[in-house]
Design a protein around this motif. Structure first.
Motif, PDB file in Angstrom:
ATOM      1  N   THR A 139      -6.089   4.235   6.559  1.00 16.69           N
ATOM      2  CA  THR A 139      -7.203   4.574   5.448  1.00 16.69           C
ATOM      3  C   THR A 139      -6.568   4.326   4.279  1.00 16.69           C
ATOM      4  O   THR A 139      -5.359   4.708   4.130  1.00 16.69           O
ATOM      5  CB  THR A 139      -8.385   5.761   5.805  1.00 16.69           C
ATOM      6  N   ARG A 179      -5.285   7.708   2.548  1.00 18.73           N
ATOM      7  CA  ARG A 179      -4.009   8.390   3.358  1.00 18.73           C
ATOM      8  C   ARG A 179      -2.862   7.357   3.039  1.00 18.73           C
ATOM      9  O   ARG A 179      -1.767   7.707   2.868  1.00 18.73           O
ATOM     10  CB  ARG A 179      -4.266   8.493   5.011  1.00 18.73           C
ATOM     11  N   HIS A 229      -7.389  14.792   4.526  1.00 20.99           N
ATOM     12  CA  HIS A 229      -6.259  13.639   4.859  1.00 20.99           C
ATOM     13  C   HIS A 229      -4.977  14.174   5.003  1.00 20.99           C
ATOM     14  O   HIS A 229      -4.384  13.883   5.884  1.00 20.99           O
ATOM     15  CB  HIS A 229      -6.253  12.809   3.548  1.00 20.99           C
TER      16      HIS A 229
END
Length: 146
Positions: free
Chosen positions: A53, A56, A90
């Motif tokens: 993602t 991240r 995260h």
């Protein structure tokens, strides 16, 4: 119809020629012997998924930029402008997959990139293509890093 007998000759006895050698199927190409290495595909897949993602990936980039000291949560939050609860989520995911390390220093949590895990991940990616298969040349990779 009967084949004519091939006379014995000292040359054929020592080393059969094409006419008297038995027909055989060609040997398959010889494969290089390799050590049997057990690759933990699920682990590497989870590591890639954790970095899959944008937030991240940005966190990993920030932590690598601050390596080896690392960053406290507040610095990551202000640099990347991520809400505290989202950032916590995260960071937990990255920590769970072994991509980041966390240490407590009094009241602060310091996060650092786990470079050993990242080296394993890169080793997994480039072990095949740089050893037997010329898909990616190692020099090309090093040029990108300069």
């Amino acid at each position: 119809m009967r084949k004519a007998a091939i006379p014995d000759s000292p040359l054929c006895a020592a080393e059969p020629c094409a006419s008297c050698a038995p027909e055989s199927t060609p040997a398959p190409p010889r494969r290089r012997s390799r050590k049997a290495v057990r690759i933990d595909f699920p682990r590497f897949a989870d590591m890639f998924s954790a970095m899959g993602t944008e937030p991240r990936l940005r966190i990993m980039h920030a932590l690598l930029t601050a390596h080896p000291v690392g960053l406290v949560v507040g610095d990551i939050q202000s640099e990347l402008e991520i809400a505290p609860s989202t950032l916590s989520h995260h960071l937990d995911k990255l920590r769970h997959e072994g991509l980041v390390k966390v240490r407590r220093d009094k009241k602060f949590l310091w996060y650092t990139a786990n470079t050993a895990a990242l080296q394993e991940l890169l080793g997994f990616l480039f072990s095949e293509c740089c050893s037997r298969n010329p898909a990616v040349k190692p020099d090309t990779i090093f040029e990108l890093c300069r």
